[in-house]
Scaffold this active site. Structure first.
Site, short mmCIF file in Angstrom:
data_model
loop_
_atom_site.label_atom_id
_atom_site.label_comp_id
_atom_site.label_asym_id
_atom_site.label_seq_id
_atom_site.Cartn_x
_atom_site.Cartn_y
_atom_site.Cartn_z
N LYS A 11 0.03 18.57 17.72
CA LYS A 11 0.18 18.09 19.01
C LYS A 11 0.21 18.95 20.09
CE LYS A 11 2.57 13.73 17.29
NZ LYS A 11 3.98 12.80 17.37
N TYR A 51 -2.21 4.84 18.81
CA TYR A 51 -0.97 4.55 18.76
C TYR A 51 -0.69 2.97 19.15
CZ TYR A 51 1.03 9.41 18.23
OH TYR A 51 1.39 10.49 17.75
N PHE A 59 8.75 3.76 25.23
CA PHE A 59 8.24 5.30 25.50
C PHE A 59 6.68 5.29 25.51
CE2 PHE A 59 9.28 4.08 20.99
CZ PHE A 59 7.98 4.75 20.22
N ARG A 87 3.81 13.52 4.86
CA ARG A 87 4.93 12.91 5.47
C ARG A 87 6.33 13.53 5.23
NH1 ARG A 87 4.33 8.93 9.76
NH2 ARG A 87 6.25 8.02 9.01
N THR A 93 10.79 11.50 11.94
CA THR A 93 10.24 11.66 13.42
C THR A 93 10.86 12.12 14.34
OG1 THR A 93 9.41 9.15 12.80
CG2 THR A 93 9.50 9.86 15.12
N ARG A 104 8.82 19.62 11.20
CA ARG A 104 9.53 19.28 12.33
C ARG A 104 11.22 19.76 12.14
NH1 ARG A 104 7.83 12.94 12.48
NH2 ARG A 104 5.86 13.27 13.77
N ASN A 114 7.42 16.60 18.91
CA ASN A 114 7.72 16.75 17.77
C ASN A 114 6.43 17.34 16.86
OD1 ASN A 114 6.12 14.47 17.23
ND2 ASN A 114 7.64 13.02 16.43
N HIS A 117 1.54 15.24 13.96
CA HIS A 117 1.33 13.65 13.43
C HIS A 117 0.77 13.58 12.22
CE1 HIS A 117 -0.03 9.46 13.21
NE2 HIS A 117 -1.05 10.14 12.96
N GLU A 128 -7.62 6.41 11.18
CA GLU A 128 -7.45 7.50 11.80
C GLU A 128 -8.45 8.48 12.05
OE1 GLU A 128 -3.34 8.50 11.58
OE2 GLU A 128 -2.61 6.63 12.12
P1 DAT Z 1 5.97 9.30 13.26
O1 DAT Z 1 5.02 10.20 14.30
O2 DAT Z 1 6.99 10.01 12.44
O3 DAT Z 1 5.05 8.55 12.24
P2 DAT Z 1 6.11 6.95 14.66
O4 DAT Z 1 4.88 6.70 14.16
O5 DAT Z 1 7.28 5.83 14.70
O6 DAT Z 1 6.71 8.30 14.17
O7 DAT Z 1 6.15 7.33 16.26
C1 DAT Z 1 4.78 7.73 16.72
C2 DAT Z 1 5.61 8.73 17.89
O8 DAT Z 1 5.75 8.08 18.87
C3 DAT Z 1 6.40 9.67 17.34
O9 DAT Z 1 5.99 10.83 16.65
C4 DAT Z 1 7.04 10.36 18.84
C5 DAT Z 1 7.13 8.99 19.59
N1 DAT Z 1 8.28 8.11 19.40
C6 DAT Z 1 8.71 7.17 18.20
N2 DAT Z 1 9.87 6.73 18.58
C7 DAT Z 1 10.37 7.04 19.64
C8 DAT Z 1 11.45 6.83 20.57
N3 DAT Z 1 12.37 6.23 20.07
N4 DAT Z 1 11.32 7.74 21.61
C9 DAT Z 1 10.50 8.42 22.17
N5 DAT Z 1 9.46 8.72 21.39
C10 DAT Z 1 9.19 8.20 20.48
MG MG Z 2 3.31 7.12 12.94
#
Ligand code: DAT
Ligand code: MG
Length: 151
Positions: A11, A51, A59, A87, A93, A104, A114, A117, A128
């Site tokens: 990222k 996304y 968010f 993962r 996350t 992370r 973070n 991805h 993707e």
């Molecule tokens: P991951 O990246 O671990 O697969 P995710 O798919 O649930 O997590 O979410 C995608 C991204 O969105 C994550 O890397 C960061 C952001 N995100 C997720 N939950 C969040 C939250 N509660 N507040 C802010 N950003 C968030």
């Molecule tokens: Mg995800």
């Protein structure tokens, strides 16, 4: 034993912080096969498509701003069990909850920054990779180390 593909992305925060090599090396050293790699400025529409499952989240706008705030490094990795293993290498996350030893856990402190991805299922890995890479940008090759990684 099914060969899977996963989409891994360094990222913008990690690119700015000079962590590209560090992050790539975690997957490289583990023994997965790199099949695609590029530095890329992500258009807003692509970030939103990537996304799309999070569109209803509060968010979401900040997430799109973050992912489009600078260049990212797009990668495709291949291997048996690569999706779940990647993962695990990435960690939770929320970087404060991520175990030490994970990317992370070692390199980040906030969910909104973070650093990396990784696809959450083989289906999303395929989806993707197709979204982020054009035909001709992926390489099919046999690493010289292949017989030393799997019997
Ligand atoms: P991951 O990246 O671990 O697969 P995710 O798919 O649930 O997590 O979410 C995608 C991204 O969105 C994550 O890397 C960061 C952001 N995100 C997720 N939950 C969040 C939250 N509660 N507040 C802010 N950003 C968030
Ligand atoms: Mg995800």
């Amino acid at each position: 034993e099914q060969v899977e593909e996963t989409y891994i992305m360094v990222k913008p925060d990690a690119v700015q912080r000079g962590l590209v090599g560090e992050i790539i090396s975690r997957f490289e050293k583990k023994g997965f096969k790199l099949t695609g790699l590029k530095l890329f400025e992500c258009p807003k529409e692509l970030a939103e498509e990537h996304y799309k499952d999070l569109k209803s989240k509060s968010f979401f706008p900040k997430l799109i701003d973050y992912i489009t705030s600078g260049p990212v490094v797009c990668m495709a990795w291949e291997g048996v069990g690569v999706v779940a293993s990647a993962r695990k290498l990435i960690g939770s996350t929320d970087p404060l909850q991520a175990d030490p030893g994970t990317i992370r856990g070692d390199l980040a402190v906030q969910t909104g920054r973070n650093v990396v991805h990784g696809s959450d299922s083989p289906e999303n890995g395929k989806r993707e990779i197709a979204l982020w890479f054009k035909e001709g940008e992926l390489c099919q090759w046999t690493p010289a180390q292949a017989p030393w990684l799997r019997e």
